[in-house]
Motif scaffolding. Structure first.
Motif, PDB file in Angstrom:
ATOM      1  N   LEU A   1      -3.492  29.251  15.052  1.00 30.63           N
ATOM      2  CA  LEU A   1      -3.653  28.001  15.799  1.00 30.63           C
ATOM      3  C   LEU A   1      -2.416  27.838  16.653  1.00 30.63           C
ATOM      4  O   LEU A   1      -1.305  27.697  16.134  1.00 30.63           O
ATOM      5  CB  LEU A   1      -3.810  26.819  14.839  1.00 30.63           C
ATOM      6  N   MET A   2      -2.567  27.840  17.971  1.00 28.67           N
ATOM      7  CA  MET A   2      -1.427  27.935  18.886  1.00 28.67           C
ATOM      8  C   MET A   2      -1.324  26.723  19.803  1.00 28.67           C
ATOM      9  O   MET A   2      -2.259  26.434  20.564  1.00 28.67           O
ATOM     10  CB  MET A   2      -1.580  29.204  19.735  1.00 28.67           C
TER      11      MET A   2
ATOM     12  N   ILE B   1      -0.194  28.538  11.548  1.00 29.48           N
ATOM     13  CA  ILE B   1      -0.129  27.343  12.391  1.00 29.48           C
ATOM     14  C   ILE B   1       1.126  27.438  13.260  1.00 29.48           C
ATOM     15  O   ILE B   1       2.236  27.582  12.743  1.00 29.48           O
ATOM     16  CB  ILE B   1      -0.061  26.063  11.534  1.00 29.48           C
ATOM     17  N   VAL B   2       0.955  27.348  14.563  1.00 27.11           N
ATOM     18  CA  VAL B   2       2.087  27.451  15.499  1.00 27.11           C
ATOM     19  C   VAL B   2       2.202  26.145  16.281  1.00 27.11           C
ATOM     20  O   VAL B   2       1.365  25.838  17.127  1.00 27.11           O
ATOM     21  CB  VAL B   2       1.907  28.638  16.464  1.00 27.11           C
ATOM     22  N   ASP B   3       3.237  25.382  15.980  1.00 26.92           N
ATOM     23  CA  ASP B   3       3.456  24.087  16.644  1.00 26.92           C
ATOM     24  C   ASP B   3       4.893  23.679  16.382  1.00 26.92           C
ATOM     25  O   ASP B   3       5.424  23.901  15.287  1.00 26.92           O
ATOM     26  CB  ASP B   3       2.498  23.028  16.093  1.00 26.92           C
ATOM     27  N   ASP B   4       5.548  23.078  17.377  1.00 27.50           N
ATOM     28  CA  ASP B   4       6.955  22.717  17.186  1.00 27.50           C
ATOM     29  C   ASP B   4       7.151  21.337  16.560  1.00 27.50           C
ATOM     30  O   ASP B   4       8.292  20.865  16.468  1.00 27.50           O
ATOM     31  CB  ASP B   4       7.745  22.830  18.500  1.00 27.50           C
ATOM     32  N   HIS B   5       6.067  20.701  16.108  1.00 30.66           N
ATOM     33  CA  HIS B   5       6.194  19.417  15.423  1.00 30.66           C
ATOM     34  C   HIS B   5       5.916  19.615  13.933  1.00 30.66           C
ATOM     35  O   HIS B   5       4.758  19.859  13.548  1.00 30.66           O
ATOM     36  CB  HIS B   5       5.218  18.394  16.012  1.00 30.66           C
ATOM     37  N   PRO B   6       6.941  19.513  13.084  1.00 26.32           N
ATOM     38  CA  PRO B   6       6.758  19.749  11.643  1.00 26.32           C
ATOM     39  C   PRO B   6       5.701  18.857  11.010  1.00 26.32           C
ATOM     40  O   PRO B   6       4.936  19.306  10.148  1.00 26.32           O
ATOM     41  CB  PRO B   6       8.152  19.458  11.058  1.00 26.32           C
ATOM     42  N   LEU B   7       5.636  17.596  11.418  1.00 28.95           N
ATOM     43  CA  LEU B   7       4.660  16.684  10.823  1.00 28.95           C
ATOM     44  C   LEU B   7       3.233  17.117  11.144  1.00 28.95           C
ATOM     45  O   LEU B   7       2.333  16.984  10.305  1.00 28.95           O
ATOM     46  CB  LEU B   7       4.904  15.252  11.300  1.00 28.95           C
TER      47      LEU B   7
ATOM     48  N   GLU C   1       8.378  32.582  19.808  1.00 36.81           N
ATOM     49  CA  GLU C   1       9.094  33.732  19.238  1.00 36.81           C
ATOM     50  C   GLU C   1       8.755  33.911  17.762  1.00 36.81           C
ATOM     51  O   GLU C   1       8.493  35.026  17.293  1.00 36.81           O
ATOM     52  CB  GLU C   1      10.602  33.560  19.407  1.00 36.81           C
ATOM     53  N   GLU C   2       8.763  32.795  17.021  1.00 32.95           N
ATOM     54  CA  GLU C   2       8.428  32.862  15.604  1.00 32.95           C
ATOM     55  C   GLU C   2       6.975  33.289  15.402  1.00 32.95           C
ATOM     56  O   GLU C   2       6.656  34.023  14.458  1.00 32.95           O
ATOM     57  CB  GLU C   2       8.667  31.513  14.930  1.00 32.95           C
ATOM     58  N   ALA C   3       6.098  32.834  16.287  1.00 35.55           N
ATOM     59  CA  ALA C   3       4.685  33.199  16.194  1.00 35.55           C
ATOM     60  C   ALA C   3       4.504  34.709  16.332  1.00 35.55           C
ATOM     61  O   ALA C   3       3.739  35.332  15.578  1.00 35.55           O
ATOM     62  CB  ALA C   3       3.887  32.470  17.266  1.00 35.55           C
ATOM     63  N   ILE C   4       5.193  35.308  17.288  1.00 35.43           N
ATOM     64  CA  ILE C   4       5.096  36.754  17.501  1.00 35.43           C
ATOM     65  C   ILE C   4       5.583  37.502  16.267  1.00 35.43           C
ATOM     66  O   ILE C   4       4.972  38.481  15.822  1.00 35.43           O
ATOM     67  CB  ILE C   4       5.901  37.161  18.748  1.00 35.43           C
ATOM     68  N   GLN C   5       6.675  37.034  15.687  1.00 35.50           N
ATOM     69  CA  GLN C   5       7.219  37.683  14.492  1.00 35.50           C
ATOM     70  C   GLN C   5       6.237  37.579  13.316  1.00 35.50           C
ATOM     71  O   GLN C   5       5.991  38.563  12.612  1.00 35.50           O
ATOM     72  CB  GLN C   5       8.555  37.046  14.111  1.00 35.50           C
ATOM     73  N   LEU C   6       5.680  36.378  13.110  1.00 33.35           N
ATOM     74  CA  LEU C   6       4.721  36.197  12.020  1.00 33.35           C
ATOM     75  C   LEU C   6       3.457  37.020  12.227  1.00 33.35           C
ATOM     76  O   LEU C   6       2.887  37.561  11.274  1.00 33.35           O
ATOM     77  CB  LEU C   6       4.359  34.722  11.874  1.00 33.35           C
ATOM     78  N   ALA C   7       3.006  37.091  13.471  1.00 28.50           N
ATOM     79  CA  ALA C   7       1.823  37.897  13.770  1.00 28.50           C
ATOM     80  C   ALA C   7       2.054  39.348  13.381  1.00 28.50           C
ATOM     81  O   ALA C   7       1.174  40.005  12.807  1.00 28.50           O
ATOM     82  CB  ALA C   7       1.478  37.794  15.249  1.00 28.50           C
TER      83      ALA C   7
ATOM     84  N   GLU D   1       3.742  29.339   8.979  1.00 26.72           N
ATOM     85  CA  GLU D   1       3.924  28.356  10.040  1.00 26.72           C
ATOM     86  C   GLU D   1       5.007  28.865  10.982  1.00 26.72           C
ATOM     87  O   GLU D   1       5.961  29.529  10.560  1.00 26.72           O
ATOM     88  CB  GLU D   1       4.348  27.004   9.471  1.00 26.72           C
ATOM     89  N   ALA D   2       4.865  28.527  12.256  1.00 28.19           N
ATOM     90  CA  ALA D   2       5.873  28.887  13.256  1.00 28.19           C
ATOM     91  C   ALA D   2       6.117  27.686  14.156  1.00 28.19           C
ATOM     92  O   ALA D   2       5.191  26.933  14.457  1.00 28.19           O
ATOM     93  CB  ALA D   2       5.414  30.084  14.083  1.00 28.19           C
ATOM     94  N   ALA D   3       7.375  27.519  14.570  1.00 27.37           N
ATOM     95  CA  ALA D   3       7.742  26.380  15.408  1.00 27.37           C
ATOM     96  C   ALA D   3       7.971  26.778  16.858  1.00 27.37           C
ATOM     97  O   ALA D   3       8.305  25.929  17.686  1.00 27.37           O
ATOM     98  CB  ALA D   3       8.998  25.713  14.843  1.00 27.37           C
TER      99      ALA D   3
END
Length: 215
Positions: free
Chosen positions: A54-55, A8-14, A39-45, A34-36
């Motif tokens: 989910l982006m 899950i890639v979204d900058d809202h923690p809730l 940049e974090e999404a690319i690393q997790l991928a 999860e990525a916020a």
């Protein structure tokens, strides 16, 4: 059945927490990260090799569309499902060109979201119903010569800026829609005018309108 591995890639923690909680009761889905930010999404991928990501589009730092482009370029087996509040045509088509396999709005019903995730996970392309209708309408109006064949001297991004200009968007509005700086947009506009050998925006827009009217 092996569950689909989801990031899950979204900058809202809730929001991330809500989606994770929703999926916790679905046996064929497993949230592995999860990525916020983009940049974090690319690393997790790269580290987790999920089946589906989910982006979101608008995030602090690297935006979701550019993250999608980089992830798919590095590993086409990772499928991206855009999950966002933005439903304007520019966001939709830019995401698709970046390599996303689906586009669903955050206000979608639970069943619609689950159906989209499973479809994308199996390699299908899927869109929210309202977006799908607009895409059908859009492509039904496109002439056999694809837009990419018009103004071949322009880059793909320059064509995006040109079509937004022709649609009446100001530089500030274009910057917002494409998540670019105002200076970058101004540079694109200058390049467009030079490459098309026109004096101003009005003349450039006239060229676009004339190209649309050609059979």
């Amino acid at each position: 059945m092996t569950p689909l591995r989801i990031v899950i890639v979204d900058d809202h923690p809730l929001f991330r927490h809500g989606v994770r909680t929703l999926f916790s009761t679905i046996p064929d889905l497993e949230v592995i990260g999860e990525a916020a930010s983009g940049e974090e999404a690319i690393q997790l991928a790269d580290e987790q090799k999920p089946d589906v990501m989910l982006m979101d589009i608008r995030m602090t730092g690297l935006n979701g569309i550019e993250a999608t482009r980089r992830i798919v370029s590095a590993d086409p087996s990772i499928r991206i499902l855009i999950l966002t509040m933005f439903e304007d045509d520019t966001s939709v088509f830019t995401a698709m060109r970046a390599g996303a396999k689906g586009y669903v709005l955050k206000d979608a019903e639970k069943d619609e979201l689950l159906r989209a995730i499973r479809a994308v996970g199996s390699g299908e392309a899927i869109f929210s119903s309202g977006i799908a209708s607009r895409m059908i309408e859009y492509f039904s109006m496109v002439r056999p010569a694809a837009q990419e064949q018009l103004f071949p001297e322009l880059s793909a991004r320059e064509r995006e800026v040109l079509y937004l200009m022709e649609g009446g968007s100001t530089n500030a509005q274009i910057a917002h829609k494409l998540d670019l700086s105002a200076k970058t947009v101004a540079n694109y506009v200058t390049n467009i005018l030079n490459k098309l050998q026109v004096a101003d925006r009005e003349e450039a827009m006239r060229l676009v309108r004339e190209s649309k009217s050609q059979p």
